[in-house]
Design a protein around this motif. Structure first.
Motif, PDB file in Angstrom:
ATOM      1  N   LEU A  13     -67.118  67.957 -31.519  1.00 49.17           N
ATOM      2  CA  LEU A  13     -68.115  66.932 -31.208  1.00 49.17           C
ATOM      3  C   LEU A  13     -68.555  67.025 -29.746  1.00 49.17           C
ATOM      4  O   LEU A  13     -67.717  67.085 -28.847  1.00 49.17           O
ATOM      5  CB  LEU A  13     -67.537  65.539 -31.466  1.00 49.17           C
ATOM      6  CG  LEU A  13     -67.064  65.254 -32.892  1.00 49.17           C
ATOM      7  CD1 LEU A  13     -66.404  63.885 -32.969  1.00 49.17           C
ATOM      8  CD2 LEU A  13     -68.207  65.379 -33.875  1.00 49.17           C
ATOM      9  N   PRO A  14     -69.858  67.009 -29.499  1.00 47.23           N
ATOM     10  CA  PRO A  14     -70.371  67.042 -28.129  1.00 47.23           C
ATOM     11  C   PRO A  14     -70.400  65.633 -27.532  1.00 47.23           C
ATOM     12  O   PRO A  14     -71.396  64.921 -27.654  1.00 47.23           O
ATOM     13  CB  PRO A  14     -71.793  67.593 -28.321  1.00 47.23           C
ATOM     14  CG  PRO A  14     -72.203  67.074 -29.673  1.00 47.23           C
ATOM     15  CD  PRO A  14     -70.942  67.040 -30.486  1.00 47.23           C
ATOM     16  N   VAL A  15     -69.302  65.219 -26.946  1.00 47.52           N
ATOM     17  CA  VAL A  15     -69.220  63.864 -26.398  1.00 47.52           C
ATOM     18  C   VAL A  15     -68.696  63.869 -24.969  1.00 47.52           C
ATOM     19  O   VAL A  15     -68.026  64.802 -24.545  1.00 47.52           O
ATOM     20  CB  VAL A  15     -68.325  62.931 -27.252  1.00 47.52           C
ATOM     21  CG1 VAL A  15     -68.893  62.745 -28.650  1.00 47.52           C
ATOM     22  CG2 VAL A  15     -66.890  63.422 -27.297  1.00 47.52           C
ATOM     23  N   VAL A  16     -69.016  62.775 -24.292  1.00 47.15           N
ATOM     24  CA  VAL A  16     -68.407  62.454 -23.008  1.00 47.15           C
ATOM     25  C   VAL A  16     -67.515  61.251 -23.264  1.00 47.15           C
ATOM     26  O   VAL A  16     -67.908  60.314 -23.962  1.00 47.15           O
ATOM     27  CB  VAL A  16     -69.465  62.132 -21.934  1.00 47.15           C
ATOM     28  CG1 VAL A  16     -68.801  61.681 -20.640  1.00 47.15           C
ATOM     29  CG2 VAL A  16     -70.349  63.346 -21.674  1.00 47.15           C
ATOM     30  N   VAL A  17     -66.315  61.284 -22.707  1.00 48.83           N
ATOM     31  CA  VAL A  17     -65.347  60.189 -22.839  1.00 48.83           C
ATOM     32  C   VAL A  17     -65.134  59.587 -21.461  1.00 48.83           C
ATOM     33  O   VAL A  17     -64.942  60.314 -20.480  1.00 48.83           O
ATOM     34  CB  VAL A  17     -64.000  60.705 -23.398  1.00 48.83           C
ATOM     35  CG1 VAL A  17     -62.966  59.591 -23.424  1.00 48.83           C
ATOM     36  CG2 VAL A  17     -64.195  61.325 -24.774  1.00 48.83           C
ATOM     37  N   ASP A  18     -65.159  58.271 -21.392  1.00 46.33           N
ATOM     38  CA  ASP A  18     -65.015  57.565 -20.122  1.00 46.33           C
ATOM     39  C   ASP A  18     -64.130  56.349 -20.340  1.00 46.33           C
ATOM     40  O   ASP A  18     -64.331  55.595 -21.287  1.00 46.33           O
ATOM     41  CB  ASP A  18     -66.396  57.120 -19.629  1.00 46.33           C
ATOM     42  CG  ASP A  18     -66.343  56.440 -18.277  1.00 46.33           C
ATOM     43  OD1 ASP A  18     -66.472  57.149 -17.264  1.00 46.33           O
ATOM     44  OD2 ASP A  18     -66.183  55.211 -18.243  1.00 46.33           O
ATOM     45  N   ILE A  19     -63.143  56.176 -19.469  1.00 47.84           N
ATOM     46  CA  ILE A  19     -62.265  55.000 -19.569  1.00 47.84           C
ATOM     47  C   ILE A  19     -62.182  54.340 -18.207  1.00 47.84           C
ATOM     48  O   ILE A  19     -61.956  54.998 -17.185  1.00 47.84           O
ATOM     49  CB  ILE A  19     -60.869  55.379 -20.091  1.00 47.84           C
ATOM     50  CG1 ILE A  19     -61.030  56.008 -21.487  1.00 47.84           C
ATOM     51  CG2 ILE A  19     -59.956  54.162 -20.121  1.00 47.84           C
ATOM     52  CD1 ILE A  19     -59.770  56.423 -22.147  1.00 47.84           C
ATOM     53  N   ARG A  20     -62.362  53.031 -18.222  1.00 45.36           N
ATOM     54  CA  ARG A  20     -62.290  52.228 -16.996  1.00 45.36           C
ATOM     55  C   ARG A  20     -61.186  51.201 -17.137  1.00 45.36           C
ATOM     56  O   ARG A  20     -61.003  50.599 -18.172  1.00 45.36           O
ATOM     57  CB  ARG A  20     -63.608  51.496 -16.764  1.00 45.36           C
ATOM     58  CG  ARG A  20     -64.800  52.409 -16.991  1.00 45.36           C
ATOM     59  CD  ARG A  20     -65.686  52.530 -15.897  1.00 45.36           C
ATOM     60  NE  ARG A  20     -66.655  53.601 -16.163  1.00 45.36           N
ATOM     61  CZ  ARG A  20     -67.713  53.772 -15.461  1.00 45.36           C
ATOM     62  NH1 ARG A  20     -67.973  52.961 -14.457  1.00 45.36           N
ATOM     63  NH2 ARG A  20     -68.525  54.767 -15.720  1.00 45.36           N
ATOM     64  N   LYS A  21     -60.485  51.024 -16.046  1.00 42.77           N
ATOM     65  CA  LYS A  21     -59.484  49.965 -15.919  1.00 42.77           C
ATOM     66  C   LYS A  21     -60.017  49.084 -14.809  1.00 42.77           C
ATOM     67  O   LYS A  21     -60.098  49.514 -13.662  1.00 42.77           O
ATOM     68  CB  LYS A  21     -58.132  50.567 -15.571  1.00 42.77           C
ATOM     69  CG  LYS A  21     -56.968  49.609 -15.708  1.00 42.77           C
ATOM     70  CD  LYS A  21     -55.651  50.360 -15.605  1.00 42.77           C
ATOM     71  CE  LYS A  21     -54.486  49.474 -15.908  1.00 42.77           C
ATOM     72  NZ  LYS A  21     -54.187  48.483 -14.926  1.00 42.77           N
ATOM     73  N   GLY A  22     -60.440  47.878 -15.176  1.00 36.79           N
ATOM     74  CA  GLY A  22     -61.199  47.083 -14.230  1.00 36.79           C
ATOM     75  C   GLY A  22     -62.494  47.825 -13.964  1.00 36.79           C
ATOM     76  O   GLY A  22     -63.139  48.309 -14.888  1.00 36.79           O
ATOM     77  N   THR A  23     -62.846  47.962 -12.712  1.00 38.07           N
ATOM     78  CA  THR A  23     -64.061  48.716 -12.388  1.00 38.07           C
ATOM     79  C   THR A  23     -63.761  50.167 -12.016  1.00 38.07           C
ATOM     80  O   THR A  23     -64.674  50.937 -11.747  1.00 38.07           O
ATOM     81  CB  THR A  23     -64.826  48.041 -11.229  1.00 38.07           C
ATOM     82  OG1 THR A  23     -63.953  47.949 -10.102  1.00 38.07           O
ATOM     83  CG2 THR A  23     -65.320  46.660 -11.630  1.00 38.07           C
ATOM     84  N   GLN A  24     -62.480  50.528 -12.022  1.00 42.73           N
ATOM     85  CA  GLN A  24     -62.106  51.895 -11.656  1.00 42.73           C
ATOM     86  C   GLN A  24     -62.207  52.837 -12.851  1.00 42.73           C
ATOM     87  O   GLN A  24     -61.645  52.576 -13.910  1.00 42.73           O
ATOM     88  CB  GLN A  24     -60.675  51.932 -11.119  1.00 42.73           C
ATOM     89  CG  GLN A  24     -60.239  53.313 -10.671  1.00 42.73           C
ATOM     90  CD  GLN A  24     -58.805  53.350 -10.218  1.00 42.73           C
ATOM     91  OE1 GLN A  24     -57.976  52.565 -10.662  1.00 42.73           O
ATOM     92  NE2 GLN A  24     -58.503  54.282  -9.332  1.00 42.73           N
TER      93      GLN A  24
END
Length: 164
Positions: free
Chosen positions: A50-61
């Protein structure tokens, strides 16, 4: 499909996503758990090509970010816009878009928000911790919005089950 069928389908989708948000509540969300969640999403995407971008934030970081082949910097823009929806409204970007469509309105016009800043499209999901509330956002961008959302739900469900 009749207009009443479309309304029923939208109402069903809204109820399903609301149930997912109620179900997918963590007991903790550490940097290590955020990393494992990101890695798991990349593994699922790699297994399925799958052509995806994964992004995870903890608070605003931003604590995790990975782009698979077939993605572009535009996916990063989508992520930022979806994340803003979650933080502003306390619900997944997909749910907010579905609710607007169920009302027969356009999310951005209804809320008075610029599309270049806010995107109520599937893929950004609030990270809820029991007794605390929303502590972060996990986002996928690159697929059809319902598929972005489903991939996030799949990985979050695994994390929730691992904490039981």
């Amino acid at each position: 499909m009749s207009s009443s069928d479309v309304k029923a389908d939208l109402a069903s989708a809204v109820a399903e996503v609301e149930a997912q948000e109620a179900e997918l509540v963590l007991t903790t969300f550490t940097h290590e758990e955020a990393w494992r969640l990101g890695v798991r999403l990349v593994e699922l995407a790699t297994e399925r090509d799958l052509p995806v971008v994964v992004d995870i934030r903890k608070g605003t970081q931003q604590v995790f970010h990975a782009a698979r082949p077939g993605t572009t910097p535009d996916n990063d823009s989508w992520i930022k816009r979806k994340v803003r929806v979650v933080y502003r409204f306390g619900a997944s970007s997909y749910l907010m878009g579905l609710r607007a469509r169920a009302k027969g309105t356009d999310f951005n016009a209804d809320q008075g928000l610029l599309f270049q800043e806010y995107a109520a499209h599937g893929g950004a999901f609030p990270v809820h911790v029991k007794g605390v509330g929303i502590v972060g956002v996990v986002t996928v961008s690159g697929l059809a919005q319902q598929d972005d959302h489903a991939l996030v739900v799949e990985a979050l469900r695994e994390l929730v089950e691992s904490q039981v």
